[in-house]
Write a protein that holds these residues in place. Structure first.
Motif, PDB file in Angstrom:
ATOM      1  N   GLU A  57       0.700  -1.395  -0.277  1.00  0.00           N
ATOM      2  CA  GLU A  57      -0.173  -0.009   0.011  1.00  0.00           C
ATOM      3  C   GLU A  57       0.874   1.547   0.006  1.00  0.00           C
ATOM      4  O   GLU A  57       0.488   2.527  -0.324  1.00  0.00           O
ATOM      5  CB  GLU A  57      -1.377   0.818   1.508  1.00  0.00           C
ATOM      6  N   ILE A  58       1.972   0.752   0.342  1.00  0.00           N
ATOM      7  CA  ILE A  58       2.577   2.085   0.368  1.00  0.00           C
ATOM      8  C   ILE A  58       4.265   1.814  -0.859  1.00  0.00           C
ATOM      9  O   ILE A  58       4.580   1.009  -0.658  1.00  0.00           O
ATOM     10  CB  ILE A  58       3.261   2.548   2.220  1.00  0.00           C
ATOM     11  N   SER A  59       4.376   2.944  -1.439  1.00  0.00           N
ATOM     12  CA  SER A  59       5.487   3.244  -2.072  1.00  0.00           C
ATOM     13  C   SER A  59       6.700   3.343  -1.537  1.00  0.00           C
ATOM     14  O   SER A  59       6.404   4.792  -0.626  1.00  0.00           O
ATOM     15  CB  SER A  59       5.536   3.861  -3.206  1.00  0.00           C
ATOM     16  N   PRO A  60       7.860   2.711  -1.767  1.00  0.00           N
ATOM     17  CA  PRO A  60       8.969   2.721  -1.505  1.00  0.00           C
ATOM     18  C   PRO A  60      10.026   4.132  -1.798  1.00  0.00           C
ATOM     19  O   PRO A  60      10.030   5.036  -1.140  1.00  0.00           O
ATOM     20  CB  PRO A  60       9.772   1.246  -1.819  1.00  0.00           C
ATOM     21  N   SER A  61       9.343   4.831  -3.438  1.00  0.00           N
ATOM     22  CA  SER A  61       9.933   5.668  -3.124  1.00  0.00           C
ATOM     23  C   SER A  61       9.100   6.912  -2.844  1.00  0.00           C
ATOM     24  O   SER A  61       9.129   8.198  -2.382  1.00  0.00           O
ATOM     25  CB  SER A  61       9.462   6.468  -4.499  1.00  0.00           C
ATOM     26  N   HIS A  62       7.855   6.468  -2.077  1.00  0.00           N
ATOM     27  CA  HIS A  62       6.901   7.976  -1.098  1.00  0.00           C
ATOM     28  C   HIS A  62       7.360   7.770   0.187  1.00  0.00           C
ATOM     29  O   HIS A  62       7.308   8.678   0.876  1.00  0.00           O
ATOM     30  CB  HIS A  62       5.699   7.675  -1.334  1.00  0.00           C
ATOM     31  N   THR A  63       8.284   6.845   0.469  1.00  0.00           N
ATOM     32  CA  THR A  63       8.832   6.988   2.233  1.00  0.00           C
ATOM     33  C   THR A  63      10.419   6.703   1.868  1.00  0.00           C
ATOM     34  O   THR A  63      11.480   6.260   2.772  1.00  0.00           O
ATOM     35  CB  THR A  63       8.211   5.872   2.634  1.00  0.00           C
ATOM     36  N   SER A  64      10.502   7.726   1.191  1.00  0.00           N
ATOM     37  CA  SER A  64      12.232   8.322   0.798  1.00  0.00           C
ATOM     38  C   SER A  64      12.606   9.384   0.638  1.00  0.00           C
ATOM     39  O   SER A  64      11.094  10.016  -0.310  1.00  0.00           O
ATOM     40  CB  SER A  64      12.883   6.789   0.128  1.00  0.00           C
ATOM     41  N   ALA A  65      13.452  10.122   0.752  1.00  0.00           N
ATOM     42  CA  ALA A  65      13.510  11.750   0.104  1.00  0.00           C
ATOM     43  C   ALA A  65      13.638  12.092  -1.196  1.00  0.00           C
ATOM     44  O   ALA A  65      14.293  10.432  -2.306  1.00  0.00           O
ATOM     45  CB  ALA A  65      14.837  11.849   0.570  1.00  0.00           C
ATOM     46  N   PRO A  66      12.971  12.578  -2.241  1.00  0.00           N
ATOM     47  CA  PRO A  66      12.470  13.883  -1.248  1.00  0.00           C
ATOM     48  C   PRO A  66      11.527  13.789  -1.448  1.00  0.00           C
ATOM     49  O   PRO A  66      10.616  14.828  -0.400  1.00  0.00           O
ATOM     50  CB  PRO A  66      13.613  14.460  -2.266  1.00  0.00           C
ATOM     51  N   ALA A  67      10.408  12.992  -0.770  1.00  0.00           N
ATOM     52  CA  ALA A  67       8.863  12.632  -0.329  1.00  0.00           C
ATOM     53  C   ALA A  67       8.944  12.528   0.696  1.00  0.00           C
ATOM     54  O   ALA A  67       7.431  12.881   1.616  1.00  0.00           O
ATOM     55  CB  ALA A  67       8.366  11.645  -1.720  1.00  0.00           C
ATOM     56  N   GLY A  68       9.583  11.519   1.714  1.00  0.00           N
ATOM     57  CA  GLY A  68       9.128  11.171   2.356  1.00  0.00           C
ATOM     58  C   GLY A  68      10.217  10.288   3.333  1.00  0.00           C
ATOM     59  O   GLY A  68      11.088  10.184   3.170  1.00  0.00           O
ATOM     60  N   ALA A  69       9.739   9.175   4.343  1.00  0.00           N
ATOM     61  CA  ALA A  69      11.048   8.587   5.291  1.00  0.00           C
ATOM     62  C   ALA A  69      10.356   7.280   6.102  1.00  0.00           C
ATOM     63  O   ALA A  69       9.207   7.226   5.749  1.00  0.00           O
ATOM     64  CB  ALA A  69      11.379  10.064   6.184  1.00  0.00           C
ATOM     65  N   PHE A  70      11.205   6.515   6.479  1.00  0.00           N
ATOM     66  CA  PHE A  70      10.969   5.534   6.823  1.00  0.00           C
ATOM     67  C   PHE A  70      11.992   5.229   7.496  1.00  0.00           C
ATOM     68  O   PHE A  70      13.396   5.239   7.797  1.00  0.00           O
ATOM     69  CB  PHE A  70      10.554   4.041   5.937  1.00  0.00           C
ATOM     70  N   ARG A  71      11.672   5.394   9.046  1.00  0.00           N
ATOM     71  CA  ARG A  71      12.735   5.627  10.450  1.00  0.00           C
ATOM     72  C   ARG A  71      12.436   4.067  11.526  1.00  0.00           C
ATOM     73  O   ARG A  71      11.272   4.093  10.974  1.00  0.00           O
ATOM     74  CB  ARG A  71      12.243   6.993  11.480  1.00  0.00           C
ATOM     75  N   VAL A  72      13.588   3.925  11.721  1.00  0.00           N
ATOM     76  CA  VAL A  72      13.541   2.693  12.498  1.00  0.00           C
ATOM     77  C   VAL A  72      14.191   2.733  13.355  1.00  0.00           C
ATOM     78  O   VAL A  72      15.462   3.743  13.494  1.00  0.00           O
ATOM     79  CB  VAL A  72      14.257   0.940  11.844  1.00  0.00           C
ATOM     80  N   ALA A  73      13.176   2.656  15.019  1.00  0.00           N
ATOM     81  CA  ALA A  73      14.648   2.355  16.280  1.00  0.00           C
ATOM     82  C   ALA A  73      14.922   2.143  16.647  1.00  0.00           C
ATOM     83  O   ALA A  73      14.656   0.077  17.172  1.00  0.00           O
ATOM     84  CB  ALA A  73      13.243   3.139  17.244  1.00  0.00           C
ATOM     85  N   TYR A  74      16.047   2.078  16.950  1.00  0.00           N
ATOM     86  CA  TYR A  74      16.882   0.431  17.360  1.00  0.00           C
ATOM     87  C   TYR A  74      17.331   0.583  18.852  1.00  0.00           C
ATOM     88  O   TYR A  74      17.607   1.909  19.459  1.00  0.00           O
ATOM     89  CB  TYR A  74      18.556   0.739  16.652  1.00  0.00           C
ATOM     90  N   VAL A  75      17.380  -0.212  19.424  1.00  0.00           N
ATOM     91  CA  VAL A  75      17.511  -0.695  20.966  1.00  0.00           C
ATOM     92  C   VAL A  75      19.442  -1.165  21.080  1.00  0.00           C
ATOM     93  O   VAL A  75      18.671  -2.500  20.557  1.00  0.00           O
ATOM     94  CB  VAL A  75      16.516  -1.355  21.525  1.00  0.00           C
ATOM     95  N   GLY A  76      20.419  -0.519  20.707  1.00  0.00           N
ATOM     96  CA  GLY A  76      21.696  -1.701  21.012  1.00  0.00           C
ATOM     97  C   GLY A  76      21.981  -1.539  19.174  1.00  0.00           C
ATOM     98  O   GLY A  76      20.882  -0.369  18.644  1.00  0.00           O
ATOM     99  N   GLU A  77      21.866  -2.731  18.524  1.00  0.00           N
ATOM    100  CA  GLU A  77      21.939  -3.234  17.266  1.00  0.00           C
ATOM    101  C   GLU A  77      20.554  -3.813  16.866  1.00  0.00           C
ATOM    102  O   GLU A  77      20.315  -4.420  15.914  1.00  0.00           O
ATOM    103  CB  GLU A  77      22.823  -3.829  17.103  1.00  0.00           C
ATOM    104  N   VAL A  78      19.335  -4.578  17.357  1.00  0.00           N
ATOM    105  CA  VAL A  78      18.192  -4.450  17.518  1.00  0.00           C
ATOM    106  C   VAL A  78      17.030  -3.797  17.225  1.00  0.00           C
ATOM    107  O   VAL A  78      17.086  -2.645  17.771  1.00  0.00           O
ATOM    108  CB  VAL A  78      17.658  -5.668  18.901  1.00  0.00           C
ATOM    109  N   PRO A  79      15.950  -4.095  15.528  1.00  0.00           N
ATOM    110  CA  PRO A  79      15.138  -3.226  15.374  1.00  0.00           C
ATOM    111  C   PRO A  79      14.157  -2.954  16.435  1.00  0.00           C
ATOM    112  O   PRO A  79      13.027  -3.978  16.525  1.00  0.00           O
ATOM    113  CB  PRO A  79      14.485  -3.701  14.013  1.00  0.00           C
ATOM    114  N   ALA A  80      13.563  -2.145  17.336  1.00  0.00           N
ATOM    115  CA  ALA A  80      12.073  -2.643  18.015  1.00  0.00           C
ATOM    116  C   ALA A  80      11.255  -1.742  17.135  1.00  0.00           C
ATOM    117  O   ALA A  80      10.256  -2.037  17.866  1.00  0.00           O
ATOM    118  CB  ALA A  80      12.956  -1.868  19.373  1.00  0.00           C
ATOM    119  N   ALA A  81      11.595  -0.665  16.853  1.00  0.00           N
ATOM    120  CA  ALA A  81       9.916  -0.156  16.528  1.00  0.00           C
ATOM    121  C   ALA A  81      10.359   0.645  14.447  1.00  0.00           C
ATOM    122  O   ALA A  81      11.294   0.916  14.514  1.00  0.00           O
ATOM    123  CB  ALA A  81       9.676   1.139  17.704  1.00  0.00           C
TER     124      ALA A  81
END
Length: 173
Positions: A57-81
């Protein structure tokens, strides 16, 4: 799906990734599974095809610059959010999507970190406001958005008339 054991006191970082990267797909799949459980989606609907549709449903091109973003929060090296930002139909408006915190990492402020990061990216990309949709069976999300200054708006798009959905808006300062 097994979750890594969260260790308190570990360094938290927020990084940009592609939503269709291995880590992005993993987190979005866990989000889809979480939502299927919360909203009692039939097991056949919560299949791999449901996940592929949900991711698609979400195009990777819409969630990357210059249109958008995708962020991942890591705790140490573990993707958490994670969370995504994409252009919305209205000019100067972005939409926040795919906000998710893996269960072992909940209650540690990770969703707020991702949300603040996405709002900052929206400002940097020239957006003046953000909108989002969440559901009534996600009380943690509703509490987060309301405490972060989001105001309820009429349901938009495919959520119009959906009593399980809540839509919000925030003007970026």
């Amino acid at each position: 799906m097994a979750h890594p054991h969260p260790r308190r006191g570990r360094l938290i970082t927020v990084r940009s990734l592609a939503i269709d990267s291995f880590t992005g797909r993993l987190l979005v799949q866990e989000l889809a599974e979480d939502l299927a459980t919360r909203y009692a989606v039939a097991p056949d609907t919560a299949s791999a095809s449901f996940f592929e549709h949900y991711l698609g449903e979400i195009s990777p091109s819409h969630t990357s610059a210059p249109a958008g973003a995708f962020r991942v929060a890591y705790v140490g090296e573990v993707p958490a959010a994670c969370g995504a930002l994409r252009p919305f139909a209205a000019e100067g408006t972005a939409e926040i999507k795919r906000m998710f915190v893996r269960p072992p990492f909940r209650g540690r402020g990770l969703s707020r970190r991702v949300l603040v990061d996405l709002e900052g990216e929206a400002r940097a990309l020239g957006y003046h406001e953000v909108v989002l949709e969440t559901g009534i069976r996600q009380p943690e999300a509703i509490a987060l958005y309301e405490s972060a200054g989001y105001t309820r708006i009429p349901n938009y798009g495919k959520w119009e008339g959906n009593d399980l959905s809540r839509c919000y808006r925030k003007v970026l300062g």
